[in-house]
Design an enzyme around this catalytic site. Structure first.
Site, mmCIF file in Angstrom:
data_model
loop_
_atom_site.group_PDB
_atom_site.id
_atom_site.type_symbol
_atom_site.label_atom_id
_atom_site.label_comp_id
_atom_site.label_asym_id
_atom_site.label_seq_id
_atom_site.Cartn_x
_atom_site.Cartn_y
_atom_site.Cartn_z
ATOM 1 N N GLN A 89 35.549 -33.609 -5.876
ATOM 2 C CA GLN A 89 35.660 -32.291 -5.258
ATOM 3 C C GLN A 89 36.977 -31.632 -5.642
ATOM 4 O OE1 GLN A 89 36.732 -31.673 -0.955
ATOM 5 N NE2 GLN A 89 34.561 -31.169 -0.780
ATOM 6 N N GLY A 90 36.916 -30.478 -6.260
ATOM 7 C CA GLY A 90 38.113 -29.747 -6.662
ATOM 8 C C GLY A 90 38.385 -28.585 -5.727
ATOM 9 N N SER B 16 41.366 -28.677 -2.815
ATOM 10 C CA SER B 16 42.786 -28.554 -2.475
ATOM 11 C C SER B 16 43.645 -28.329 -3.716
ATOM 12 C CB SER B 16 43.269 -29.801 -1.749
ATOM 13 O OG SER B 16 42.612 -29.945 -0.508
ATOM 14 N N SER C 290 39.292 -36.959 -4.280
ATOM 15 C CA SER C 290 38.870 -38.322 -3.967
ATOM 16 C C SER C 290 38.064 -38.924 -5.110
ATOM 17 C CB SER C 290 38.031 -38.344 -2.681
ATOM 18 O OG SER C 290 38.791 -37.878 -1.593
ATOM 19 N N GLU D 45 30.263 -31.757 5.795
ATOM 20 C CA GLU D 45 31.219 -32.852 5.910
ATOM 21 C C GLU D 45 31.593 -33.105 7.361
ATOM 22 O OE1 GLU D 45 35.451 -34.161 3.837
ATOM 23 O OE2 GLU D 45 34.920 -32.062 3.940
ATOM 24 N N SER E 75 43.337 -30.153 7.993
ATOM 25 C CA SER E 75 44.444 -30.752 8.740
ATOM 26 C C SER E 75 44.307 -30.461 10.227
ATOM 27 C CB SER E 75 45.781 -30.217 8.227
ATOM 28 O OG SER E 75 45.932 -28.855 8.582
ATOM 29 N N GLU F 153 46.448 -29.264 12.206
ATOM 30 C CA GLU F 153 46.999 -27.953 12.533
ATOM 31 C C GLU F 153 45.956 -26.849 12.340
ATOM 32 O OE1 GLU F 153 50.177 -30.786 11.668
ATOM 33 O OE2 GLU F 153 48.366 -30.188 10.588
#
Length: 392
Positions: A130-131, A133, A165, A248, A371, A373
């Site tokens: 997966q591209g 981030s 990953s 996901e 994240s 946050e």
């Protein structure tokens, strides 16, 4: 934990249990529970296990038959994931494609893309990364800067991706790119499928705290892919990406919760061995850890009930990822504390035991998949109706 999914899927469940009992043997049985979404342990064994599952027709049980799936329903998919986790089988090496890319293609992919890519995924012939981030756009995917320009019958892609990953194993990447150079934030993005076996793609492994290199950074320098390799519509990549993240964060937490429940049970056994239950304060924290996995269980069952009833999952589905990741970290910290000084000792060549590896890998759970946050912002703004976070 035992769940009765009713008579409609009872035969399917028994067939699956019998198959797992017959095939989860030998080297596969020796690697029960090995691996995870960010754990690259025993990669070749897990890849062989995926091929065993493929030969038995157990990959893509809910995918249409025309794409080599079994064409079964959502309830069978849930039963498969539950029984698979219950058997503590190795974590599937092809999980990225099975859990994310495949469902995304089924939802918004073109017919030719489905015919081209779905059967090789189920046959374990092509692996995916997966591209999403980037160094400057982690959980804030709307800030991606990787660009793609149209050149005749091809897209030319340049930029950098990170935290991919199992990227070192990937034959293809699904890459979120900016196809409109004048666009900002969510607009002007497109999802492209990019082959890795070409001069314009360089993949470098990233070594993590557990001594593994399942993460990678990807450098794209005028990498090329076909003009027909856009998933969904050009300029609508944000919508496609959100559909992927919805998959996901939606139905994958029940197997994860079963893993956490095993870890909680292991913690209780360790506490008994060490006499830690004699300490009332420590005993209280252990009970709290056990309660947390039961809360995860109840939350996941509520979500599954809504999915099987055809309803959009409620607020608990949005909060589940945040709760599970933070509580799992606390569980790991507590297990290490109960283990005492022995928990800080590793074997030769940095040989970690199961408890140590789980603890170290859990530290990334509050980052990947969104994240904590960002998750709190989503909960505050979309569920609680709080004002949006100020932006510069």
């Amino acid at each position: 934990m035992e769940l009765d999914f009713g008579p409609a899927v009872r035969d399917f469940r028994e067939e699956l249990r019998d198959w797992l009992a017959d095939h989860l043997v030998g080297e596969f049985a020796e690697h029960r529970g090995v691996g995870g979404p960010t754990d690259g342990a025993a990669w070749e064994v897990r890849l062989a296990w995926d091929r065993e599952l493929s030969a038995g027709g157990w990959l893509g049980v809910g995918w249409p038959r025309e794409y080599s799936g079994r064409g079964l329903g959502l309830l069978e998919e849930i039963v498969f994931e539950y029984e698979y986790a219950r058997a503590n089988a190795p974590y599937r090496a092809t999980g990225n494609a099975l859990d994310l890319l495949g469902p995304m293609l089924l939802k918004v992919g073109a017919d030719e893309q489905k015919k081209r890519f779905l059967p090789p995924i189920l046959a374990v012939e092509e692996l995916w990364g997966q591209g999403f981030s980037e160094p400057g756009a982690g959980s804030d995917l709307a800030s991606v800067r990787t660009r793609a320009e149209r050149d005749g019958e091809a897209w030319v892609v340049s930029g950098q991706k990170v935290w991919t990953s199992f990227g070192v194993h990937a034959d293809w990447l699904y890459v979120l790119t900016r196809t409109d150079p004048d666009s900002v934030r969510h607009k002007g993005l497109s999802m492209l499928l990019v082959p890795t076996d070409q001069p314009g793609v360089e993949i470098r492994p990233i070594r993590n705290l557990a001594g593994q290199d399942e993460f990678a950074e990807v450098f794209l320098s005028d990498a090329r892919t076909g003009a027909d390799m856009v998933v969904g519509e050009v300029g609508q990549g944000w919508r496609t990406a959100m559909a992927t993240l919805g998959i996901e964060r939606g139905t994958t937490l029940l197997p994860q919760q079963l893993t956490f429940e095993r870890e909680a049970e292991s913690l209780i056994e360790l506490a008994r061995e060490r006499g830690a239950l004699d300490d009332p304060m420590l005993r209280r924290r252990i009970v709290d850890a056990w309660i947390s996995v039961r809360v995860m269980r109840t939350t996941n069952l509520r979500t599954l009930a809504e999915l099987t009833a055809g309803r959009t999952p409620g607020a608990q589905a949005t909060t589940a990822k945040l709760y599970a990741s933070t509580r799992h970290q606390q569980l790991g910290h507590l297990a290490q504390e109960v283990a005492g000084p022995a928990g800080q000792i590793v074997g030769a060549d940095y040989g970690l035991d199961t408890r140590q590896r789980s603890f170290l890998l859990s530290l990334a759970e509050t980052i990947y998949g969104g994240s904590s946050e960002i998750q709190r912002n989503i909960i505050g703004e979309q569920i609680l109706g709080l004002p949006k976070e100020p932006r510069p």
